[in-house]
Design a protein around this motif. Structure first.
Motif, PDB file in Angstrom:
ATOM      1  N   TYR A  96      32.526  18.240  63.598  1.00  0.00           N
ATOM      2  CA  TYR A  96      31.922  16.947  63.867  1.00  0.00           C
ATOM      3  C   TYR A  96      32.725  15.836  63.198  1.00  0.00           C
ATOM      4  CZ  TYR A  96      27.854  19.482  65.596  1.00  0.00           C
ATOM      5  OH  TYR A  96      27.028  20.315  66.310  1.00  0.00           O
ATOM      6  N   ASP A  97      32.740  14.714  63.843  1.00  0.00           N
ATOM      7  CA  ASP A  97      33.357  13.496  63.336  1.00  0.00           C
ATOM      8  C   ASP A  97      32.347  12.793  62.428  1.00  0.00           C
ATOM      9  OD1 ASP A  97      34.308  10.949  62.951  1.00  0.00           O
ATOM     10  OD2 ASP A  97      34.338  10.404  65.079  1.00  0.00           O
ATOM     11  N   LEU A  98      32.712  12.655  61.142  1.00  0.00           N
ATOM     12  CA  LEU A  98      31.858  11.928  60.196  1.00  0.00           C
ATOM     13  C   LEU A  98      32.437  10.560  59.842  1.00  0.00           C
ATOM     14  CD1 LEU A  98      30.763  14.729  57.686  1.00  0.00           C
ATOM     15  CD2 LEU A  98      29.772  14.087  59.887  1.00  0.00           C
ATOM     16  N   SER A 102      40.007   4.070  61.411  1.00  0.00           N
ATOM     17  CA  SER A 102      39.963   2.664  61.824  1.00  0.00           C
ATOM     18  C   SER A 102      38.621   1.992  61.539  1.00  0.00           C
ATOM     19  CB  SER A 102      40.278   2.557  63.314  1.00  0.00           C
ATOM     20  OG  SER A 102      39.374   3.336  64.081  1.00  0.00           O
ATOM     21  N   SER A 103      37.592   2.793  61.220  1.00  0.00           N
ATOM     22  CA  SER A 103      36.272   2.211  60.952  1.00  0.00           C
ATOM     23  C   SER A 103      36.067   1.862  59.487  1.00  0.00           C
ATOM     24  CB  SER A 103      35.176   3.195  61.386  1.00  0.00           C
ATOM     25  OG  SER A 103      35.138   4.329  60.516  1.00  0.00           O
ATOM     26  N   ALA A 104      37.068   2.129  58.640  1.00  0.00           N
ATOM     27  CA  ALA A 104      36.909   1.955  57.188  1.00  0.00           C
ATOM     28  C   ALA A 104      36.466   0.541  56.825  1.00  0.00           C
ATOM     29  CB  ALA A 104      38.212   2.297  56.476  1.00  0.00           C
ATOM     30  N   GLY A 105      35.414   0.465  56.013  1.00  0.00           N
ATOM     31  CA  GLY A 105      34.939  -0.797  55.475  1.00  0.00           C
ATOM     32  C   GLY A 105      34.643  -0.631  53.995  1.00  0.00           C
ATOM     33  N   TYR A 106      34.610  -1.724  53.263  1.00  0.00           N
ATOM     34  CA  TYR A 106      34.437  -1.657  51.804  1.00  0.00           C
ATOM     35  C   TYR A 106      33.179  -2.400  51.380  1.00  0.00           C
ATOM     36  CZ  TYR A 106      39.277  -0.056  51.904  1.00  0.00           C
ATOM     37  OH  TYR A 106      40.421   0.645  52.174  1.00  0.00           O
ATOM     38  N   SER A 119      32.549   5.301  59.832  1.00  0.00           N
ATOM     39  CA  SER A 119      31.615   5.610  60.917  1.00  0.00           C
ATOM     40  C   SER A 119      32.309   6.481  61.951  1.00  0.00           C
ATOM     41  CB  SER A 119      31.124   4.324  61.592  1.00  0.00           C
ATOM     42  OG  SER A 119      30.435   3.508  60.676  1.00  0.00           O
ATOM     43  N   ALA A 120      31.535   7.388  62.554  1.00  0.00           N
ATOM     44  CA  ALA A 120      32.069   8.241  63.605  1.00  0.00           C
ATOM     45  C   ALA A 120      32.399   7.404  64.834  1.00  0.00           C
ATOM     46  CB  ALA A 120      31.078   9.332  63.964  1.00  0.00           C
ATOM     47  N   LYS A 121      33.267   7.939  65.684  1.00  0.00           N
ATOM     48  CA  LYS A 121      33.677   7.210  66.880  1.00  0.00           C
ATOM     49  C   LYS A 121      32.496   6.929  67.802  1.00  0.00           C
ATOM     50  CE  LYS A 121      37.360   7.268  70.323  1.00  0.00           C
ATOM     51  NZ  LYS A 121      38.516   8.018  70.862  1.00  0.00           N
ATOM     52  N   ASP A 122      31.543   7.883  67.863  1.00  0.00           N
ATOM     53  CA  ASP A 122      30.372   7.686  68.716  1.00  0.00           C
ATOM     54  C   ASP A 122      29.236   6.966  67.990  1.00  0.00           C
ATOM     55  OD1 ASP A 122      29.454   9.614  66.995  1.00  0.00           O
ATOM     56  OD2 ASP A 122      29.256  11.195  68.496  1.00  0.00           O
ATOM     57  N   GLY A 123      29.446   6.669  66.697  1.00  0.00           N
ATOM     58  CA  GLY A 123      28.454   5.939  65.926  1.00  0.00           C
ATOM     59  C   GLY A 123      27.250   6.742  65.483  1.00  0.00           C
ATOM     60  N   LYS A 124      27.264   8.056  65.701  1.00  0.00           N
ATOM     61  CA  LYS A 124      26.092   8.880  65.382  1.00  0.00           C
ATOM     62  C   LYS A 124      26.068   9.340  63.929  1.00  0.00           C
ATOM     63  CE  LYS A 124      25.470  10.662  70.085  1.00  0.00           C
ATOM     64  NZ  LYS A 124      25.413  11.871  70.942  1.00  0.00           N
ATOM     65  N   ARG A 125      27.211   9.343  63.267  1.00  0.00           N
ATOM     66  CA  ARG A 125      27.271   9.814  61.880  1.00  0.00           C
ATOM     67  C   ARG A 125      28.113   8.853  61.063  1.00  0.00           C
ATOM     68  NH1 ARG A 125      27.280  14.120  65.248  1.00  0.00           N
ATOM     69  NH2 ARG A 125      25.863  15.852  64.766  1.00  0.00           N
TER      70      ARG A 125
END
Length: 311
Positions: A96-98, A102-106, A119-125
């Motif tokens: 699973y993608d956790l 590219s979604s990294a935020g601080y 965040s996962a690519k599908d936004g679920k995790r």
């Protein structure tokens, strides 16, 4: 009474200022590896901790039947998922993608620690990596905290590079490294440097010496083994050639003897009786396969000569 009120107001202002200062910390994103503290303390840079080979730097057991994998800065693949920062996998092959790079935020926690949120690519995790600034150790350590909420996972990364202003892309700054016991600038084996380009890498003997010696011994043993095989093969070849030469000489000698014997018997010379005696001895010796084969060869050769003479 007025003095007491002023005193209370002063303390309330100080407390409010402390709360505002504490909660007002912010780390401005530069990229998935770096953020800059707004208080001027410096840049947090995790680039030197990343594994460069499309693999996660850390793989941890969560104690829940799943393995959790993390690599800062550089994406890796897991199953059908790519560009991962955090992944979850089972021994049965599920993945699973956790959180993708590219979604990294601080963000900053209540106690002032910087954390990276993926965040996962599908936004679920999603996953949160809490950065523990550790100025005392030379190792980088990742700890799995747990699934705090459903599909939200927390981990803690302890490292000197989690401290603002301590590391660049290649590891600890030289002036920082010199003040830390056990550190070598830009070391590889100490969980430190993976540079942007391989030509800039520096590998101290203390980290690669054992591997280099083992590789050298391996090469020496391989050379000795090949040389031994060549020597043994050469000796075996010479022995076979010598045995073949001796066999040819014995055959020639035997044929010469048979020819002389046959010629003597045909001519009725005085040596006939001697050849008969020797023939009895040879007949006993010719019971071996070698002499029997030579006898047949000589007889065949004699018969061919007689045929030629008759013609």
């Amino acid at each position: 009474m007025k003095t007491t009120s002023s005193y209370l107001l002063l303390h309330l202002f100080a407390f409010t200022l402390m709360v505002i200062t504490s909660y007002g910390k912010f780390c401005k994103k530069i990229n998935s590896c770096k953020c800059e503290m707004d208080d001027g303390s410096g840049i947090i840079n995790l680039r030197s901790l990343a594994h460069p080979g499309n693999l996660p730097k850390w793989t941890l057991s969560g104690g829940d039947g799943w393995m959790y994998k993390y690599n800062p800065c550089l994406g890796y693949s897991l199953g059908i998922n790519s560009d991962l920062a955090v992944g979850q996998a089972s021994t049965s092959g599920s993945a699973y993608d956790l959180g993708i790079q590219s979604s990294a935020g601080y963000n900053v926690t209540d106690d002032g620690k910087v954390m990276i949120i993926y965040s996962a690519k599908d936004g679920k995790r999603s996953s949160r990596i809490i950065l523990e600034c550790d100025r005392e150790t030379r190792f980088d350590r990742l700890e799995f905290i747990g699934e705090i909420k459903i599909t939200e996972y927390d981990m803690m990364l302890s490292s000197p590079c989690a401290c603002p202003g301590y590391c660049d892309n290649y590891g600890l700054y030289e002036n920082v490294a010199k003040n830390m016991s056990g550190y070598w600038e830009n070391t590889y084996g100490g969980k430190r440097v993976i540079p942007d380009t391989p030509q800039q890498a520096k590998y101290p003997w203390s980290d690669v010496g054992t591997s280099m010696v083992a590789l050298l011994l391996h090469d020496i043993l391989l050379i000795v083994l090949i040389a031994s095989c060549i020597i043994v093969f050469g000796r075996f070849k010479r022995i076979c050639r010598g045995n073949n030469h001796m066999s040819q000489q014995n055959t020639q000698h035997h044929c010469r003897y048979v020819k002389e014997r046959d010629d003597s018997i045909e001519s009725g010379s005085s040596k006939t009786s001697e050849y008969h005696k020797e023939a009895r001895f040879e007949k006993a010796a010719s019971k071996t396969s070698f002499h029997q084969e030579n006898e047949d060869d000589c007889e065949n050769a004699s018969q061919q000569k007689l045929i030629v003479k008759v013609e």
